[in-house]
Design a protein around this motif. Structure first.
Motif, PDB file in Angstrom:
ATOM      1  N   VAL A  95       0.807  -1.220   0.000  1.00  0.00           N
ATOM      2  CA  VAL A  95       0.000   0.000   0.000  1.00  0.00           C
ATOM      3  C   VAL A  95       0.841   1.273   0.000  1.00  0.00           C
ATOM      4  CG1 VAL A  95      -1.944  -1.132   1.128  1.00  0.00           C
ATOM      5  CG2 VAL A  95      -0.291   0.106   2.517  1.00  0.00           C
ATOM      6  N   ASN A  96       2.162   1.156   0.067  1.00  0.00           N
ATOM      7  CA  ASN A  96       3.020   2.327   0.146  1.00  0.00           C
ATOM      8  C   ASN A  96       3.670   2.617  -1.206  1.00  0.00           C
ATOM      9  OD1 ASN A  96       4.820   4.350   0.768  1.00  0.00           O
ATOM     10  ND2 ASN A  96       5.553   3.385   2.637  1.00  0.00           N
ATOM     11  N   PRO A  97       3.215   3.663  -1.896  1.00  0.00           N
ATOM     12  CA  PRO A  97       3.781   3.970  -3.210  1.00  0.00           C
ATOM     13  C   PRO A  97       5.196   4.544  -3.155  1.00  0.00           C
ATOM     14  CG  PRO A  97       2.172   5.625  -2.618  1.00  0.00           C
ATOM     15  CD  PRO A  97       2.135   4.576  -1.533  1.00  0.00           C
ATOM     16  N   SER A  98       5.688   4.861  -1.953  1.00  0.00           N
ATOM     17  CA  SER A  98       7.053   5.385  -1.870  1.00  0.00           C
ATOM     18  C   SER A  98       8.084   4.275  -1.681  1.00  0.00           C
ATOM     19  CB  SER A  98       7.164   6.406  -0.723  1.00  0.00           C
ATOM     20  OG  SER A  98       6.985   5.775   0.521  1.00  0.00           O
ATOM     21  N   VAL A  99       7.623   3.050  -1.454  1.00  0.00           N
ATOM     22  CA  VAL A  99       8.552   1.930  -1.315  1.00  0.00           C
ATOM     23  C   VAL A  99       9.099   1.595  -2.705  1.00  0.00           C
ATOM     24  CG1 VAL A  99       8.714  -0.545  -0.789  1.00  0.00           C
ATOM     25  CG2 VAL A  99       7.435   0.968   0.721  1.00  0.00           C
ATOM     26  N   PRO A 100      10.418   1.534  -2.850  1.00  0.00           N
ATOM     27  CA  PRO A 100      10.971   1.207  -4.168  1.00  0.00           C
ATOM     28  C   PRO A 100      10.567  -0.209  -4.592  1.00  0.00           C
ATOM     29  CG  PRO A 100      12.719   1.797  -2.600  1.00  0.00           C
ATOM     30  CD  PRO A 100      11.439   1.753  -1.847  1.00  0.00           C
ATOM     31  N   LEU A 101      10.237  -0.348  -5.840  1.00  0.00           N
ATOM     32  CA  LEU A 101       9.904  -1.662  -6.381  1.00  0.00           C
ATOM     33  C   LEU A 101      11.180  -2.303  -6.918  1.00  0.00           C
ATOM     34  CD1 LEU A 101       6.638  -0.726  -8.290  1.00  0.00           C
ATOM     35  CD2 LEU A 101       6.838  -1.873  -6.080  1.00  0.00           C
ATOM     36  N   HIS A 102      11.227  -3.608  -6.858  1.00  0.00           N
ATOM     37  CA  HIS A 102      12.380  -4.342  -7.379  1.00  0.00           C
ATOM     38  C   HIS A 102      11.881  -5.294  -8.458  1.00  0.00           C
ATOM     39  CE1 HIS A 102      14.879  -2.716  -4.223  1.00  0.00           C
ATOM     40  NE2 HIS A 102      13.882  -2.967  -3.391  1.00  0.00           N
ATOM     41  N   TYR A 103      12.681  -5.460  -9.471  1.00  0.00           N
ATOM     42  CA  TYR A 103      12.281  -6.245 -10.631  1.00  0.00           C
ATOM     43  C   TYR A 103      13.241  -7.404 -10.862  1.00  0.00           C
ATOM     44  CZ  TYR A 103       9.832  -1.862 -11.482  1.00  0.00           C
ATOM     45  OH  TYR A 103       9.035  -0.751 -11.345  1.00  0.00           O
ATOM     46  N   SER A 104      12.701  -8.487 -11.349  1.00  0.00           N
ATOM     47  CA  SER A 104      13.549  -9.593 -11.797  1.00  0.00           C
ATOM     48  C   SER A 104      12.965 -10.115 -13.105  1.00  0.00           C
ATOM     49  CB  SER A 104      13.632 -10.701 -10.738  1.00  0.00           C
ATOM     50  OG  SER A 104      12.352 -11.164 -10.386  1.00  0.00           O
ATOM     51  N   ARG A 105      13.849 -10.582 -13.967  1.00  0.00           N
ATOM     52  CA  ARG A 105      13.430 -11.031 -15.304  1.00  0.00           C
ATOM     53  C   ARG A 105      12.429 -12.170 -15.236  1.00  0.00           C
ATOM     54  NH1 ARG A 105      13.889  -8.891 -19.706  1.00  0.00           N
ATOM     55  NH2 ARG A 105      15.690  -7.777 -20.389  1.00  0.00           N
ATOM     56  N   TRP A 106      11.433 -12.075 -16.092  1.00  0.00           N
ATOM     57  CA  TRP A 106      10.419 -13.106 -16.255  1.00  0.00           C
ATOM     58  C   TRP A 106      10.808 -13.898 -17.497  1.00  0.00           C
ATOM     59  CZ3 TRP A 106       5.339 -12.256 -19.182  1.00  0.00           C
ATOM     60  CH2 TRP A 106       4.468 -13.326 -18.992  1.00  0.00           C
ATOM     61  N   ARG A 107      10.615 -15.185 -17.466  1.00  0.00           N
ATOM     62  CA  ARG A 107      11.086 -16.033 -18.567  1.00  0.00           C
ATOM     63  C   ARG A 107      10.454 -15.702 -19.922  1.00  0.00           C
ATOM     64  NH1 ARG A 107       7.732 -19.634 -15.548  1.00  0.00           N
ATOM     65  NH2 ARG A 107       5.920 -20.209 -16.767  1.00  0.00           N
ATOM     66  N   HIS A 108       9.293 -15.023 -19.915  1.00  0.00           N
ATOM     67  CA  HIS A 108       8.626 -14.701 -21.173  1.00  0.00           C
ATOM     68  C   HIS A 108       8.939 -13.282 -21.654  1.00  0.00           C
ATOM     69  CE1 HIS A 108       6.497 -18.470 -21.063  1.00  0.00           C
ATOM     70  NE2 HIS A 108       6.056 -18.207 -19.853  1.00  0.00           N
ATOM     71  N   GLY A 109       9.971 -12.671 -21.113  1.00  0.00           N
ATOM     72  CA  GLY A 109      10.398 -11.363 -21.602  1.00  0.00           C
ATOM     73  C   GLY A 109       9.917 -10.184 -20.794  1.00  0.00           C
TER      74      GLY A 109
END
Length: 167
Positions: A74-88
């Motif tokens: 619920v906190n939009p100021s928390v940085p999001l982290h991403y990792s690659r998905w196998r489908h691109g």
């Protein structure tokens, strides 16, 4: 609870660095935690509690860990982290559907526009309901709102069924 978690985390960081916790400025930690909580997306208490209970049951985690996951959602100021998905595309950490699925965004489409991968509003590309975004971050933040709406609908429906069954 938010302030307590912030103090706990600050103490843990000090301990991890073999430093004393005697000189922590608790007032500043609490003030920052409350300020961060004030920027959170609106989420009624019963929805927040319902989300935490469901996440705790799904993940077999503690109530505090579930609470932390909901706070992140619920906190939009928390940085999001991403990792690659196998489908691109990209998995988005911290975004969690009631089913337990995580968020996923992609620009792996013929027009290269960013979309929420599991967006039920979309029937076909470029048709009504096909919502696109200018960046990966914008798509992920939009999914964050979409997931919160999904949780709210589920918790409210569950609560209404429970009230109806108790009558």
């Amino acid at each position: 609870m938010t302030a307590a978690l912030a103090v706990r985390d600050a103490c843990q960081r000090q301990v991890d660095k073999s430093r004393s916790i005697d000189h922590l400025n608790i007032d500043t930690i609490v003030r920052h935690a409350l300020s961060d909580a004030a920027t959170c997306m609106p989420c009624p208490d019963e929805v927040f509690d319902g989300m935490a209970s469901a996440i705790q049951a799904q993940s077999h985690c503690t109530a505090t860990q579930a609470f932390e996951q909901v706070l992140q959602l619920v906190n939009p100021s928390v940085p999001l982290h991403y990792s690659r998905w196998r489908h691109g595309g990209w998995y988005v950490s911290g975004i969690r559907y009631p089913s337990g699925a995580c968020g996923c965004v992609s620009s792996n489409y013929p027009d290269r526009k960013w979309r929420i991968v599991c967006d039920d509003r979309r029937q076909a590309l470029n048709d009504p309901g096909d919502v696109t975004f200018g960046s990966r971050e914008a798509a992920a933040r939009a999914e964050q709102v979409l997931v919160l709406q999904t949780w709210e609908a589920l918790v409210r429906a569950t609560t209404e069924r429970g009230v109806g069954a108790a009558s």
